[in-house]
Structure formats: C-alpha cells, structure tokens
Design a protein around this motif. Structure first.
Motif: not given
Length: 93
Positions: A47-51
């Motif tokens: 999720l952090w990577s996509l954000l």
C-alpha cells in the motif's frame, strides 16, 4: 496484491486517466486509512509503495516503525527514481 485489483478497489477502475480529481482524492484517503489499519507488513509495504507512486505516501519515519521496512522503502524509492531517469520521465524541462 495485484496492481489492477488495488486500482479498482480504491478508484473504481484500473485506468487512472478515467478517474476524476474528487474520486482520486477519495481513493487516496481510503488507501491511507487502510494503510493505517493494516497489520500485515507485506500488505502495508504494498500500500505504501502504491501511495508513493501516486505521490501520497506518508513519510518513512511515520509509515514504518521497523528500520528494515524503512530501508526497503528507501530502496524502492531509489529504484523508482532510477527507472524514471532511464525512461526520461525525470528529465522534464
């Protein structure tokens, strides 16, 4: 975690060019809430990577308590920056 599935989950489509600014903001907000609630390290990192790719990731010291996770995130950011440099995306202007 499949990218297309995540885009459909948060934005209602896997085509970000079709997302209105309001829908984009709402999707980011939901993703940030899910990120804050997520306990699974791998899913949190995904999720952090996509954000990060969408320009909305929390700062590393806020996002990750574990030093190894922060280092992995730094490595990811470096990898993305190198890919942008190679593709010319980082050479605007």
């Amino acid at each position: 975690m499949q990218l297309d599935d995540q885009l459909r989950r948060y934005f209602g489509t896997d085509d970000l060019t079709a997302v209105t600014p309001d829908a984009f903001a709402a999707g980011i907000e939901k993703m940030l809430v899910d990120f804050g609630l997520e306990k699974d390290r791998a899913r949190r990192f995904g999720l952090w990577s996509l954000l990060h790719m969408l320009g909305s990731a929390p700062d590393l010291d806020v996002a990750f308590k574990d030093a190894d996770d922060r280092e992995a995130a730094r490595n990811f950011m470096d990898m993305v920056a190198r890919a942008q440099d190679v593709s010319g995306a980082g050479n605007a202007g």
